[in-house]
Scaffold this motif. Structure first.
Motif, PDB file in Angstrom:
ATOM      1  N   UNK A  20     -16.190  -2.412  42.879  1.00  0.00           N
ATOM      2  CA  UNK A  20     -17.607  -2.521  42.520  1.00  0.00           C
ATOM      3  C   UNK A  20     -18.273  -1.159  42.442  1.00  0.00           C
ATOM      4  N   UNK A  21     -17.928  -0.263  43.372  1.00  0.00           N
ATOM      5  CA  UNK A  21     -18.579   1.045  43.392  1.00  0.00           C
ATOM      6  C   UNK A  21     -18.056   1.956  42.286  1.00  0.00           C
ATOM      7  N   UNK A  22     -16.884   1.643  41.742  1.00  0.00           N
ATOM      8  CA  UNK A  22     -16.345   2.437  40.641  1.00  0.00           C
ATOM      9  C   UNK A  22     -16.703   1.851  39.274  1.00  0.00           C
ATOM     10  N   UNK A  23     -17.397   0.746  39.246  1.00  0.00           N
ATOM     11  CA  UNK A  23     -17.807   0.154  37.973  1.00  0.00           C
ATOM     12  C   UNK A  23     -18.879   1.020  37.321  1.00  0.00           C
ATOM     13  N   UNK A  82     -23.839   5.938  45.607  1.00  0.00           N
ATOM     14  CA  UNK A  82     -22.706   5.007  45.505  1.00  0.00           C
ATOM     15  C   UNK A  82     -21.385   5.752  45.712  1.00  0.00           C
ATOM     16  N   UNK A  83     -21.263   6.937  45.106  1.00  0.00           N
ATOM     17  CA  UNK A  83     -20.038   7.724  45.266  1.00  0.00           C
ATOM     18  C   UNK A  83     -19.868   8.166  46.720  1.00  0.00           C
ATOM     19  N   UNK A  84     -20.973   8.487  47.384  1.00  0.00           N
ATOM     20  CA  UNK A  84     -20.889   8.864  48.797  1.00  0.00           C
ATOM     21  C   UNK A  84     -20.374   7.699  49.629  1.00  0.00           C
ATOM     22  N   UNK A  85     -20.858   6.497  49.346  1.00  0.00           N
ATOM     23  CA  UNK A  85     -20.359   5.320  50.061  1.00  0.00           C
ATOM     24  C   UNK A  85     -18.876   5.085  49.760  1.00  0.00           C
ATOM     25  N   UNK A  86     -18.447   5.340  48.510  1.00  0.00           N
ATOM     26  CA  UNK A  86     -17.032   5.209  48.159  1.00  0.00           C
ATOM     27  C   UNK A  86     -16.181   6.193  48.955  1.00  0.00           C
ATOM     28  N   UNK A  87     -16.650   7.425  49.087  1.00  0.00           N
ATOM     29  CA  UNK A  87     -15.909   8.424  49.867  1.00  0.00           C
ATOM     30  C   UNK A  87     -15.755   7.996  51.322  1.00  0.00           C
ATOM     31  N   UNK A 144      -5.865   0.641  47.222  1.00  0.00           N
ATOM     32  CA  UNK A 144      -7.244   1.099  46.987  1.00  0.00           C
ATOM     33  C   UNK A 144      -7.273   2.608  46.779  1.00  0.00           C
ATOM     34  N   UNK A 145      -6.464   3.357  47.551  1.00  0.00           N
ATOM     35  CA  UNK A 145      -6.414   4.808  47.379  1.00  0.00           C
ATOM     36  C   UNK A 145      -5.790   5.157  46.032  1.00  0.00           C
ATOM     37  N   UNK A 146      -4.698   4.455  45.644  1.00  0.00           N
ATOM     38  CA  UNK A 146      -4.065   4.723  44.349  1.00  0.00           C
ATOM     39  C   UNK A 146      -5.021   4.386  43.202  1.00  0.00           C
ATOM     40  N   UNK A 147      -5.822   3.330  43.353  1.00  0.00           N
ATOM     41  CA  UNK A 147      -6.749   2.902  42.306  1.00  0.00           C
ATOM     42  C   UNK A 147      -7.937   3.870  42.185  1.00  0.00           C
ATOM     43  N   UNK A 148      -8.463   4.373  43.310  1.00  0.00           N
ATOM     44  CA  UNK A 148      -9.701   5.154  43.282  1.00  0.00           C
ATOM     45  C   UNK A 148      -9.476   6.657  43.178  1.00  0.00           C
ATOM     46  N   UNK A 149      -8.317   7.148  43.567  1.00  0.00           N
ATOM     47  CA  UNK A 149      -8.101   8.595  43.610  1.00  0.00           C
ATOM     48  C   UNK A 149      -8.308   9.273  42.259  1.00  0.00           C
ATOM     49  N   UNK A 150      -7.794   8.757  41.125  1.00  0.00           N
ATOM     50  CA  UNK A 150      -8.012   9.463  39.851  1.00  0.00           C
ATOM     51  C   UNK A 150      -9.473   9.515  39.426  1.00  0.00           C
ATOM     52  N   UNK A 151     -10.300   8.647  39.961  1.00  0.00           N
ATOM     53  CA  UNK A 151     -11.716   8.582  39.567  1.00  0.00           C
ATOM     54  C   UNK A 151     -12.612   9.436  40.470  1.00  0.00           C
ATOM     55  N   UNK A 152     -12.017  10.184  41.378  1.00  0.00           N
ATOM     56  CA  UNK A 152     -12.777  11.072  42.259  1.00  0.00           C
ATOM     57  C   UNK A 152     -12.380  12.519  41.979  1.00  0.00           C
ATOM     58  N   UNK A 153     -13.174  13.438  42.492  1.00  0.00           N
ATOM     59  CA  UNK A 153     -12.916  14.864  42.301  1.00  0.00           C
ATOM     60  C   UNK A 153     -12.298  15.508  43.540  1.00  0.00           C
TER      61      UNK A 153
END
Length: 282
Positions: free
Chosen positions: A124-127, A41-46, A78-87
């Motif tokens: 959905x992928x960050x849930x 799922x994380x790979x698909x998010x990337x 979407x980038x602002x929302x997801x960036x803190x949840x990635x490494x």
């Protein structure tokens, strides 16, 4: 780089899952397979975030405006929302630049997704909801299939008695088995009581085909032509001279050997040899 690392780790984890399934530790495999699902799922998010970054790069001119362009709002939020949840550190830097560009309130709207502009796929992928049992079972089945593991265990069912087939006598038009064998071994000519026909068949069975009937022998050897080294050539096989028999001569396959001139009782004619030598000298 992160995607390649995750793919290598997931491949190793899949091999471990296959080993657990093979030894029957299904409960342990069921729990551990969730890590593989989460990694996928994380790979698909990337991949989605990578497409959004490419979109920003392609429309970099629109970022010069004081407000966010509607065509870039989904990608930016979407980038602002997801960036803190990635490494990925580079995404963190992009988020900081976008926050400085559009302000704190814009960042808060993106983080809380008050206007619903963030992509549903990203949300959905960050849930953090656990995967469904059907998805877990599907992953385990695919892993077992890929590594040749018999899972779920499929016990071999006992073979029932063979079905009863119709007898051979029920269908004379399409015989099989013993009926067909009887038909083959039986007489090819139907029985008849006509005395003339019986006598004609008897005469036919006594008759013999002529010798010239059918094709001739496929083997035909032409003798070598005469030469000075071999005046009277012969056809030999394993140092044994081959001579035509009467049957071959009568069938026209070979010719009857004619007596050679200058040979009497195996002694060559001296005058004939002298003439040949004189011709060679000339």
């Amino acid at each position: 780089m992160v995607q390649k690392r995750d793919e290598a780790l997931a491949k190793n984890q899949r091999r471990i899952m296959a080993q657990l399934l093979e030894v029957g530790k299904v409960d342990s495999a069921t729990i551990r397979v969730e890590n593989i699902i989460r990694s996928d799922i994380i790979t698909e998010l990337h991949e989605i975030l990578e497409l959004y970054c490419e979109l920003l790069l392609a429309r970099a001119g629109l970022l010069e405006a004081p407000t966010c362009d509607p065509g870039l709002e989904e990608a930016v939020k979407s980038i602002i929302y997801a960036a803190p949840k990635t490494e990925i550190k580079e995404l963190h830097q992009v988020r900081v630049l976008l926050a400085e560009k559009f302000g704190k309130e814009f960042v808060l709207q993106a983080m809380e997704n008050t206007e619903g502009k963030v992509s549903e796929k990203v949300v959905k992928k960050l849930s953090v909801t656990p995967p469904k049992p059907e998805l877990v079972t599907g992953y385990l089945e695919e892993i077992a299939k890929a590594y040749g593991v018999n899972w779920p265990r499929r016990p071999q069912a006992d073979l029932d008695d063979p079905p009863d087939f119709l007898g051979d006598d029920d269908d004379d038009e399409n015989p099989s088995g013993g009926q067909a064998r009887e038909n083959i071994e039986g007489p090819l000519i139907s029985e008849t009581t006509d005395p003339n026909e019986i006598e004609a068949r008897a005469e036919l069975s006594k008759a013999t085909p002529p010798k010239s009937f059918g094709p001739g022998s496929p083997l035909h050897v032409n003798p070598p032509s005469p030469s000075t080294d071999n005046i009277h050539p012969k056809v030999t096989l394993n140092s044994m001279e081959l001579k035509p028999n009467k049957r071959m001569i009568s069938a026209g396959i070979a010719k009857k050997p004619e007596p050679k001139e200058g040979i009497a009782d195996g002694i060559p004619d001296v005058d004939e040899l002298a003439k040949r030598f004189a011709a060679l000298k000339r």
